[in-house]
Design an enzyme around this catalytic site. Structure first.
Site: not given
Lengths: 340, 340
Positions: A162, A305
């Protein structure tokens, strides 16, 4: 999971030229893949890493060390290939799938970007619900849709990650509800807030829980009131993995919160989730323990991420190679253990 | 280490599009490579994994779950490509270098096998010195010679691993001497001994330490009296790495004991050693802590051969890619941190 396939995989693992169980997590992965897929695949022909980007109204409380504009700036960076997850997805030979599920600002068409914005960021969870129940469901559905398409395209392993300035705050809030632990204990410095911002963050979460009173027995209520759009999207990816029998490898604290939501919505989901690394965020170990998952990497990472998940994908490849490429005791003519 | 190169690498790492330090061990590796090599290499053009095989007279005390004949049987298996380390070296794109430094039985010419036997196994350390001082030095020199040749052939990262039935016993003995910890605390089940054999193992080590009285201030004395040929060989590989400025990635408990010997012989050696995984053997964490090393993988592995080191090599590749392939904040136009 397919118990017969797992027993067959276990029997094969015990015939390989090593003491039983001595390859630990590599053996666990092979056994789990057998349970999920019905057999251990010869190789993972395709892997996709799904990165969900979304913003958070709670940044108004001063909970993050970085300004909200970094979320869209990083989406540009992902699209151009310059971020850590681009490099590590390449290292793992995985396709990076980039989704705008809730970035606060308008993004142009960008190479590789799927535009699935449910809302321009969540509302401030410290002042009211972050999302409506309908928004939370819509965001789950985005995750299900994106993951289903990738699975239909032949991907046999999905990773999740994310981007969203402020998103360790809703993650701690979700974990506080499901674990019952005090907020101070499971709230950390995220990407690096100082002591002052950490105090604001803890206060915002405590206030958000008091105002919203999320019901721990209703995972959708928790997700909507104190969650986030990208967290819901990642939970949706896991639900699609469960439905279509594809393992999902999770990253750190935020994808761990998404996994918690998914396992509360579908208790079987835990069997389809592979843990990758243990992040520096103090709540992450708590979340993994609640799900009975063990991390494989301890690299003091705290970027998000999906960087840990991408590294973990290479370990899944290794597990599959071990299963298929090692010799058995009888092939190699090697003596078994001595009697005591 | 080259402090200027490390400072330059640190400055570059801090310009990459991530919060400072958020990639943890990946950043540490890049910084360390800069210190060792003078700069972070663009890629590791070649990697070699050196596997030393040797036997141990102490197996006469009943310390192992497997018979000694498994050592040569596994050498055949390595030569034919069927063992776990063959698979994981392939996964890491590393050449496997197989060395008979002290297998008890005679081995024929085998593909890929370097015949450098110093002695046909060690003597029983529970009854007297495992090796003479001359044998220990000769075994160190084998490691230095093999590693030097591989470094001259262009390898930029070396891994170490071992095969030797009974070799957690001398490893625990070495660790007991250097750590001062009680033998019971740092002796484990190796590849899987039961409670009865574990008692015999602890007794053999205690007896060996009492009879040999190794001098902790004389690392060669410790290595000779309670060590092993493959342990000395691995220590030699590390010494060559230090001398020729090439990092060496270690595996689990036994290569950890070799690393302890190397760091006592050459205190700077610790800077050239990369830790890979944390093994299940209880003494391994103690050994790593003594050297100030942090493991990157926690996969409940206890096989040896260098299986953890081979997995760790892929993380070194990832660290190098991160260093060279990520965008900087200014390239990507991303905002920095907020003031508190």
């Amino acid at each position: 999971l397919d118990a017969r396939a797992m027993a067959k995989a276990q029997a094969h693992l015990d015939e390989l030229t090593k003491p039983p169980g001595s390859l630990g997590a590599l053996e666990d992965i092979a056994r789990r893949l057998a349970g999920i897929r019905g057999e251990v695949p010869r190789r993972l022909s395709r892997k996709a890493h799904i990165l969900m980007a979304g913003d958070h109204g709670v940044v108004a409380e001063g909970v993050s060390a970085f300004p909200q504009e970094v979320t869209p700036q990083m989406v540009f960076n992902f699209s151009r290939g310059g971020a850590a997850i681009n490099v590590l997805a390449r290292h793992a030979s995985a396709e990076l799938v980039l989704v705008d599920i809730g970035v606060a600002s308008d993004l142009p068409e960008l190479p590789g970007l799927l535009k699935r914005k449910v809302a321009p960021g969540t509302a401030n969870l410290a002042r009211g619900p972050a999302m409506t129940r309908e928004q939370a469901i819509a965001a789950l559905e985005v995750g299900i849709e994106v993951a289903s398409a990738k699975i239909e395209a032949g991907n046999e392993l999905l990773g999740i990650g994310e981007m969203g300035i402020g998103n360790t705050t809703p993650s701690s809030a979700i974990l506080a509800v499901f674990s019952g632990r005090p907020v101070e204990e499971i709230t950390g410095r995220g990407t690096g807030v100082d002591a002052n911002r950490l105090r604001l963050k803890i206060k915002a979460i405590q206030q958000g829980l008091a105002i919203n009173n999320p019901n721990p027995d209703d995972p959708l209520d928790v997700l909507a009131k104190v969650g986030g759009l990208e967290i819901a999207g990642m939970a949706g990816v896991i639900l699609a993995g469960v439905a279509m029998r594809v393992p999902v490898i999770i990253d750190g604290f935020i994808s761990g919160a998404a996994a918690l939501v998914a396992t509360r919505l579908a208790p079987l989901a835990g069997e389809f989730i592979l843990a990758s690394h243990l992040s520096e965020e103090p709540g992450h170990a708590v979340a993994l323990e609640l799900m009975g998952l063990k991390p494989m990497l301890t690299m003091q990472m705290r970027l998000g991420e999906g960087t840990g998940a991408a590294l973990g994908m290479t370990l899944v490849d290794a597990a599959i190679m071990i299963y298929h490429e090692m010799a058995t005791f009888s092939q190699a003519g090697i003596s078994g253990a001595l009697k005591s």
